[in-house]
Design an enzyme around this catalytic site. Sequence first.
Site, PDB file in Angstrom:
ATOM      1  N   GLN A  10     -16.947 -30.841 -48.842  1.00 48.24           N
ATOM      2  CA  GLN A  10     -17.676 -30.107 -47.812  1.00 48.24           C
ATOM      3  C   GLN A  10     -18.987 -30.811 -47.458  1.00 48.24           C
ATOM      4  O   GLN A  10     -19.640 -31.391 -48.322  1.00 48.24           O
ATOM      5  CB  GLN A  10     -17.952 -28.687 -48.301  1.00 48.24           C
ATOM      6  CG  GLN A  10     -17.673 -27.649 -47.256  1.00 48.24           C
ATOM      7  CD  GLN A  10     -17.523 -26.267 -47.840  1.00 48.24           C
ATOM      8  OE1 GLN A  10     -16.725 -26.060 -48.729  1.00 48.24           O
ATOM      9  NE2 GLN A  10     -18.284 -25.313 -47.334  1.00 48.24           N
ATOM     10  N   SER A  93     -14.631 -32.114 -55.047  1.00 48.34           N
ATOM     11  CA  SER A  93     -14.478 -30.664 -54.876  1.00 48.34           C
ATOM     12  C   SER A  93     -13.225 -30.365 -54.059  1.00 48.34           C
ATOM     13  O   SER A  93     -12.115 -30.647 -54.519  1.00 48.34           O
ATOM     14  CB  SER A  93     -15.740 -30.073 -54.251  1.00 48.34           C
ATOM     15  OG  SER A  93     -15.721 -28.664 -54.310  1.00 48.34           O
ATOM     16  N   LEU A  94     -13.340 -29.823 -52.839  1.00 42.07           N
ATOM     17  CA  LEU A  94     -12.125 -29.535 -52.063  1.00 42.07           C
ATOM     18  C   LEU A  94     -11.302 -30.790 -51.835  1.00 42.07           C
ATOM     19  O   LEU A  94     -10.083 -30.728 -51.653  1.00 42.07           O
ATOM     20  CB  LEU A  94     -12.469 -28.877 -50.723  1.00 42.07           C
ATOM     21  CG  LEU A  94     -12.845 -29.784 -49.551  1.00 42.07           C
ATOM     22  CD1 LEU A  94     -11.620 -30.187 -48.740  1.00 42.07           C
ATOM     23  CD2 LEU A  94     -13.839 -29.099 -48.638  1.00 42.07           C
ATOM     24  N   ARG A 118      -9.297 -20.339 -50.958  1.00 42.56           N
ATOM     25  CA  ARG A 118     -10.412 -20.823 -51.792  1.00 42.56           C
ATOM     26  C   ARG A 118     -11.742 -20.664 -51.055  1.00 42.56           C
ATOM     27  O   ARG A 118     -12.724 -20.183 -51.630  1.00 42.56           O
ATOM     28  CB  ARG A 118     -10.168 -22.295 -52.148  1.00 42.56           C
ATOM     29  CG  ARG A 118     -11.210 -22.935 -53.079  1.00 42.56           C
ATOM     30  CD  ARG A 118     -10.764 -24.361 -53.378  1.00 42.56           C
ATOM     31  NE  ARG A 118     -11.641 -25.064 -54.310  1.00 42.56           N
ATOM     32  CZ  ARG A 118     -12.651 -25.842 -53.961  1.00 42.56           C
ATOM     33  NH1 ARG A 118     -12.963 -25.988 -52.674  1.00 42.56           N
ATOM     34  NH2 ARG A 118     -13.380 -26.467 -54.877  1.00 42.56           N
ATOM     35  N   HIS A 202     -19.480 -24.132 -57.743  1.00 41.95           N
ATOM     36  CA  HIS A 202     -19.382 -24.850 -59.012  1.00 41.95           C
ATOM     37  C   HIS A 202     -20.382 -24.380 -60.066  1.00 41.95           C
ATOM     38  O   HIS A 202     -21.038 -25.162 -60.730  1.00 41.95           O
ATOM     39  CB  HIS A 202     -19.493 -26.368 -58.791  1.00 41.95           C
ATOM     40  CG  HIS A 202     -18.392 -26.904 -57.945  1.00 41.95           C
ATOM     41  ND1 HIS A 202     -17.086 -26.974 -58.387  1.00 41.95           N
ATOM     42  CD2 HIS A 202     -18.379 -27.351 -56.665  1.00 41.95           C
ATOM     43  CE1 HIS A 202     -16.329 -27.453 -57.416  1.00 41.95           C
ATOM     44  NE2 HIS A 202     -17.084 -27.680 -56.359  1.00 41.95           N
ATOM     45  N   GLN A 251     -12.060 -25.933 -62.012  1.00 40.62           N
ATOM     46  CA  GLN A 251     -12.909 -26.605 -61.023  1.00 40.62           C
ATOM     47  C   GLN A 251     -13.751 -25.630 -60.208  1.00 40.62           C
ATOM     48  O   GLN A 251     -14.841 -25.965 -59.740  1.00 40.62           O
ATOM     49  CB  GLN A 251     -12.027 -27.446 -60.088  1.00 40.62           C
ATOM     50  CG  GLN A 251     -12.785 -28.424 -59.210  1.00 40.62           C
ATOM     51  CD  GLN A 251     -12.285 -28.391 -57.785  1.00 40.62           C
ATOM     52  OE1 GLN A 251     -12.178 -27.334 -57.181  1.00 40.62           O
ATOM     53  NE2 GLN A 251     -11.984 -29.563 -57.258  1.00 40.62           N
TER      54      GLN A 251
END
Length: 312
Positions: A10, A93-94, A118, A202, A251
């Site tokens: 992101q 991340s994503l 998500r 996170h 995660q």
Amino acid sequence: MSRAFVFPGQGAQTVGMGRDLAEAYPAAKAVFEEVDEALGEKLSALIWDGDIETLTLTANAQPALMATSIAAMRALEAEGVHVGSAAYVAGHSLGEYSALCAAGALSLADTARLLRIRGEAMQAAVPVGEGAMAALLGLDFAAVSSLVEEAAGGECLAAANDNDPGQVVISGGKAAVERAVELAKEKGAKRAVMLPVSAPFHCALMEPAAKVMADALSRVDIADPSVPVVQNVCAHGVSDAMVIRNLLLDQVTGSVRWRESVAWMVAQGVDEIVEVGAGKALIGMVRRIDRDVKTAAVGTVDGVKAFVGENA
């Protein structure tokens, strides 16, 4: 040359991303069409002609960035460069979902739906204004970890993204993050800035989102990837579908160990890292982690042609 493909997270989103790929490569266009169908809406219209505020909403940005990454990967494949030419794939991340999709562990439709869920779950986990994130520049992970303990004051506060030797992102309750920003300046950080994000990703505040993802992931098939995926929370290559499923859950609340992931790939012999998708944020981090690694960004038709030309 040992190669890794990496996929952005992101923050890389821009209106218009991927449009030239879709116009030049039928396989890339098909990616956006399949994502639209999987979500039951014209996400491609938002990506190409929408406004940046709506695109940046977490529930939109996550599947949009993944679609752009996979479209770029399909364009590479149309030019004869396949994911199997890499020793590893990884994502920030994503971007880890993009990596899993590229390596065949997740179907494109499932990946799009999972990222929509998500994004919505991460946004809903903490009321707007109660959580925050900040980037601390000029302090290493050990220094930030110590600072986080000092500033927490009983609130949730975590070193969320270990991006490179001089950039660590913290996440948690807003007051705790603000205390950490002030403390970081006292401890010699070059910069300490609050990030314009809608939720504290996170960290333990994302536990409600982890529960949602546990349910969502239980309903999709995950296959062993064709190329090992270096996962965020363990920072090493994984090829077992069951392990991948569990690490995707970890995660949501766990740290993104990007610096360690890159260092691990380099230690395995990787000497070329190619960012596939929007922007060039990851290869900027890679250069700060190990300047001897060759880097390339492939997110546009020009990027695809340049990369293919160099590797013909």
